[in-house]
Scaffold this motif. Sequence first.
Motif, short mmCIF file in Angstrom:
data_model
loop_
_atom_site.label_atom_id
_atom_site.label_comp_id
_atom_site.label_asym_id
_atom_site.label_seq_id
_atom_site.Cartn_x
_atom_site.Cartn_y
_atom_site.Cartn_z
N PRO A 26 -7.55 11.70 -11.56
CA PRO A 26 -8.57 10.69 -11.80
C PRO A 26 -8.00 9.54 -12.64
O PRO A 26 -6.95 9.66 -13.25
CB PRO A 26 -9.63 11.45 -12.60
N ASP A 27 -8.75 8.46 -12.67
CA ASP A 27 -8.34 7.31 -13.46
C ASP A 27 -8.57 7.65 -14.94
O ASP A 27 -9.66 7.48 -15.47
CB ASP A 27 -9.15 6.08 -13.05
N TRP A 28 -7.52 8.16 -15.59
CA TRP A 28 -7.67 8.64 -16.96
C TRP A 28 -8.00 7.50 -17.92
O TRP A 28 -8.65 7.73 -18.93
CB TRP A 28 -6.43 9.42 -17.41
N ARG A 29 -7.59 6.31 -17.60
CA ARG A 29 -7.93 5.18 -18.47
C ARG A 29 -9.44 4.95 -18.48
O ARG A 29 -10.04 4.72 -19.53
CB ARG A 29 -7.18 3.93 -18.03
N ALA A 30 -10.06 5.04 -17.31
CA ALA A 30 -11.52 4.87 -17.23
C ALA A 30 -12.24 6.02 -17.95
O ALA A 30 -13.30 5.81 -18.53
CB ALA A 30 -11.97 4.81 -15.76
N LEU A 31 -11.66 7.22 -17.91
CA LEU A 31 -12.28 8.36 -18.59
C LEU A 31 -12.32 8.16 -20.11
O LEU A 31 -13.18 8.73 -20.78
CB LEU A 31 -11.52 9.65 -18.28
N LEU A 32 -11.41 7.36 -20.63
CA LEU A 32 -11.36 7.13 -22.08
C LEU A 32 -12.20 5.95 -22.53
O LEU A 32 -12.32 5.71 -23.73
CB LEU A 32 -9.91 6.95 -22.53
N GLU A 33 -12.77 5.22 -21.58
CA GLU A 33 -13.59 4.06 -21.96
C GLU A 33 -14.92 4.51 -22.56
O GLU A 33 -15.54 5.46 -22.09
CB GLU A 33 -13.87 3.19 -20.73
N PRO A 38 -17.14 12.85 -21.43
CA PRO A 38 -17.65 14.18 -21.04
C PRO A 38 -16.75 15.33 -21.51
O PRO A 38 -16.88 16.44 -21.03
CB PRO A 38 -17.69 14.09 -19.51
N PHE A 39 -15.84 15.07 -22.42
CA PHE A 39 -14.94 16.08 -22.96
C PHE A 39 -14.68 15.76 -24.43
O PHE A 39 -14.87 14.63 -24.86
CB PHE A 39 -13.63 16.13 -22.16
N GLU A 40 -14.24 16.80 -25.16
CA GLU A 40 -14.09 16.62 -26.61
C GLU A 40 -12.64 16.52 -27.08
O GLU A 40 -12.37 16.25 -28.24
CB GLU A 40 -14.81 17.77 -27.31
N ALA A 54 1.78 6.71 -26.06
CA ALA A 54 1.27 5.75 -27.05
C ALA A 54 0.04 5.02 -26.49
O ALA A 54 -0.92 4.77 -27.21
CB ALA A 54 2.36 4.75 -27.42
N GLU A 55 0.06 4.73 -25.18
CA GLU A 55 -1.09 4.06 -24.56
C GLU A 55 -2.32 4.97 -24.57
O GLU A 55 -3.43 4.53 -24.83
CB GLU A 55 -0.76 3.66 -23.12
N VAL A 56 -2.10 6.27 -24.31
CA VAL A 56 -3.22 7.22 -24.35
C VAL A 56 -3.83 7.24 -25.75
O VAL A 56 -5.04 7.17 -25.92
CB VAL A 56 -2.79 8.64 -23.93
N ARG A 57 -2.99 7.30 -26.78
CA ARG A 57 -3.49 7.33 -28.16
C ARG A 57 -4.28 6.06 -28.45
O ARG A 57 -5.36 6.11 -29.04
CB ARG A 57 -2.33 7.49 -29.15
N GLU A 58 -3.77 4.93 -28.03
CA GLU A 58 -4.47 3.66 -28.29
C GLU A 58 -5.84 3.64 -27.61
O GLU A 58 -6.84 3.27 -28.23
CB GLU A 58 -3.63 2.49 -27.81
N LEU A 59 -5.91 4.06 -26.35
CA LEU A 59 -7.18 4.05 -25.63
C LEU A 59 -8.14 5.12 -26.15
O LEU A 59 -9.35 4.90 -26.16
CB LEU A 59 -6.94 4.27 -24.13
N ALA A 60 -7.61 6.25 -26.57
CA ALA A 60 -8.46 7.34 -27.07
C ALA A 60 -9.05 7.02 -28.43
O ALA A 60 -10.12 7.51 -28.78
CB ALA A 60 -7.66 8.64 -27.14
N GLY A 61 -8.35 6.21 -29.21
CA GLY A 61 -8.80 5.91 -30.57
C GLY A 61 -8.09 6.80 -31.57
O GLY A 61 -7.53 7.84 -31.22
N PRO A 62 -8.11 6.40 -32.83
CA PRO A 62 -7.30 7.09 -33.84
C PRO A 62 -7.76 8.52 -34.17
O PRO A 62 -6.96 9.32 -34.62
CB PRO A 62 -7.40 6.19 -35.06
#
Length: 162
Positions: A26-33, A38-40, A54-62
């Motif tokens: 799936p579009d993991w970037r959209a899942l992090l918006e 729907p996940f913890e 590093a991009e995942v961390r940035e999109l997920a938040g600190p």
Amino acid sequence: MSSLREIVEGPFIGLGLGIDVKGDTPDWRALLEGPDRPFEFLEVFTRGDGGIAAEVRELAGPDFPLIYHHEGLELVYPAPMSETAIDAAIVNLENTRAFWCIEELAYREIDGRYLDFFMPAILSEESAQTAVEKLKELNARLPVPVTPENPPYQLPVGPLHI
């Protein structure tokens, strides 16, 4: 470094989702918006690309929990581990701030050739000893413990029980 007891008795972080960040579905970037995910937590699976972690961390938040699943440390392969793979794991663990590093007890590479599928570990004393030695080395070098994972087995091979 955390002990195994601290990992096992650590905080419950909820229902997670594992993604291969090299994949498009799936579009993991959209899942992090947005804040209503729907996940913890997210398990980030990569083949060593530190920039994408590093991009995942940035999109997920600190503060969003990330777990890191590396590929390429070759825990049961009877050859020295790749320094490049170890360095990539360190970078990705620093970027994700993951609690631990997951790696399969399987072959993904044989004689320098990458396999796009798992070949399970040969269940032998020699293979087990190789994994133990490599886990000790990695746990001394990585910022968090390595948690070995059994890959899906179709047919276990070797004299030891899975």
